[in-house]
Design an enzyme around this catalytic site. Structure first.
Site, short mmCIF file in Angstrom:
data_model
loop_
_atom_site.label_atom_id
_atom_site.label_comp_id
_atom_site.label_asym_id
_atom_site.label_seq_id
_atom_site.Cartn_x
_atom_site.Cartn_y
_atom_site.Cartn_z
N MET A 80 -17.53 6.61 17.85
CA MET A 80 -18.96 6.84 17.65
C MET A 80 -19.81 6.07 18.66
O MET A 80 -20.89 6.53 19.05
CB MET A 80 -19.35 6.45 16.22
CG MET A 80 -20.77 6.84 15.83
SD MET A 80 -21.14 8.62 15.97
CE MET A 80 -20.17 9.27 14.59
N ARG A 110 0.85 -1.18 0.00
CA ARG A 110 0.00 0.00 0.00
C ARG A 110 0.89 1.24 0.00
O ARG A 110 1.77 1.39 0.84
CB ARG A 110 -0.89 0.03 1.24
CG ARG A 110 -1.78 1.27 1.28
CD ARG A 110 -2.33 1.53 2.66
NE ARG A 110 -3.16 2.72 2.68
CZ ARG A 110 -3.27 3.54 3.72
NH1 ARG A 110 -2.61 3.28 4.84
NH2 ARG A 110 -4.04 4.61 3.66
N GLU A 124 -9.64 -3.65 1.86
CA GLU A 124 -8.56 -3.02 1.13
C GLU A 124 -7.41 -3.98 0.86
O GLU A 124 -6.76 -3.92 -0.19
CB GLU A 124 -8.07 -1.79 1.90
CG GLU A 124 -9.13 -0.68 1.97
CD GLU A 124 -8.72 0.47 2.87
OE1 GLU A 124 -8.11 1.42 2.35
OE2 GLU A 124 -9.03 0.43 4.08
#
Length: 406
Positions: free
Chosen positions: A288, A96, A392
């Site tokens: 969250m 990556r 990913e």
């Protein structure tokens, strides 16, 4: 590459960490996953899970002075499971790389010239590209005979038309300093948009999708027929949605104001906007789950958390509206990443009130938890609303293997 070489090792090298996965590209199965953290510190930690043998996670601690020591430790763990880097079944290593600029628009086999160009892009990604380069150099030294492939976060967004990618700056100044919208999270947006099309039983070329990648970092993209036509992150990952610690969109004159009135330095403003803003700046939390807990608890603390949540949702709605206009026709909205996949209240609130735009969420479907791609919109909704777990690492592995096996 031999016919039996079907494995790809995916490396994601950070400044003091290496995440890795070994995948078998015959079926995408994960053979091993792991993480090395605190590289270069007093006590490093390696957590390795041999999925191929169904073994439990193994953890080792000890000083790892640099990425070379870390990757040698990873290689030893893989070898202990019969999955070593010297295996003839290893086809390539996929890396990556955060920033590919305009030059790298697709996965690229790394040679000295490619590595030099990635280094030239360091000013555009000073926090990420140096660590990516370190991982590449180390892996090349360990297996100089093996194809090494760079997969770029920015590549998926290079299909944006010039009018979406350019800022309204003086052209010569912008070009001289390579200032434009590059976008990030590209491997996630590519994977999720393609998976969403499959969920609808269509080819990606037939589907217009708004992808909302909502993690601690967050970005939106407008994908028309499999090609990105706009995205919320820009020159850096700071622009766009409200994030865990990043402000997202802000009047650029705020930076001048802080320097003039508050006497803040450039580094202090950078620290404020990137690490002390967003949800953590608004309410002190970037988790969250904790924000929702505080809202449910009520009181003054809950009111502060509620305001942070409402600001977060308001920005999401603005991008949903803007990208609906950009696309003209929206076939699906896909939520992904940590918050997008797990926070049902975020999905519900983001879509609420958008019925006239053809968007709706079924409360029961939205509340169900699953690790699989799924629709959460009612059958009557004109626009499909989906939850698509991102992958990913699989996307990097697929792009790497497709390149080296072509």
């Amino acid at each position: 590459m031999t016919a039996t070489a079907t494995r790809v090792l995916v490396l994601n090298s950070g400044s003091s960490s290496v995440k890795y996965q070994l995948l078998d590209m015959r079926d995408g199965a994960r053979l091993a996953v792991g993480l090395v953290e605190r590289i270069g510190e007093g006590s490093s930690r390696l957590a390795h899970t041999p999925l191929a043998t169904g073994g439990e996670q193994r953890e080792t601690e000890g000083a790892m002075a640099d990425h070379e020591a870390a990757l040698k430790a990873v290689a030893a763990e893989l070898a202990a499971d019969g999955l070593g880097l010297d295996s003839p079944e290893l086809a390539a290593i996929g890396h990556r790389v955060v920033h590919g600029g305009l030059k790298f628009t697709e996965p690229t086999v790394i040679d000295d010239a490619v590595l030099a160009e990635i280094e030239r892009l360091v000013p555009l990604a000073p926090l990420h590209n140096p660590a990516n380069i370190t991982g590449i150099r180390t892996a090349r030294a360990l297996r100089p005979d093996l194809p090494q492939v760079a997969v770029f976060d920015t590549a998926f967004h290079t299909t944006m038309p010039e009018y979406a990618a350019r800022y309204a700056l003086d052209v010569e100044t912008a070009d001289r300093h390579r200032i434009r919208r590059y976008g990030f999270h590209g491997t996630s947006h590519a994977y999720v948009s393609r998976t969403t099309a499959a969920l609808l039983g269509k080819d990606p070329s037939e589907v217009n999708v708004i992808v909302l990648h909502l993690g601690n970092g967050a970005s939106a993209s407008a994908v028309a027929g499999g090609r990105c036509v706009d995205t919320s992150m820009g020159l850096t990952p700071l622009e766009g949605l409200v994030m865990g610690t990043r402000s997202g969109d802000i009047d650029p004159a705020v930076t001048f104001h802080l320097k003039r009135v508050a006497g803040m330095s450039e580094d202090e403003v950078d620290e404020l906007l990137n690490k002390q803003s967003g949800l953590v700046g608004l309410c002190g939390d970037n988790d969250m789950r904790e924000i929702r807990r505080r809202i449910d608890a009520g009181g003054e603390d809950g009111a502060r958390a509620r305001l942070a949540f409402d600001i977060y949702i308001h920005r999401l709605k603005k991008y949903l509206g803007a990208y609906s206009a950009v696309l003209g026709r929206v076939d699906a909205v896909a939520f992904t990443a940590g918050v997008g996949e797990n926070a049902a209240p975020v999905r519900e609130a983001a879509i609420a009130g958008l019925e006239e735009m053809g968007m709706a969420v079924d409360a029961d479907l939205n509340a169900r938890r699953s690790g699989e791609p799924r629709l959460i919109s009612p059958e009557y909704a004109r626009v499909a609303v989906a939850v698509v777990p991102t992958d990913e690492e699989l996307e990097i592995a697929q792009q790497t293997y497709a390149l080296v096996s072509a």
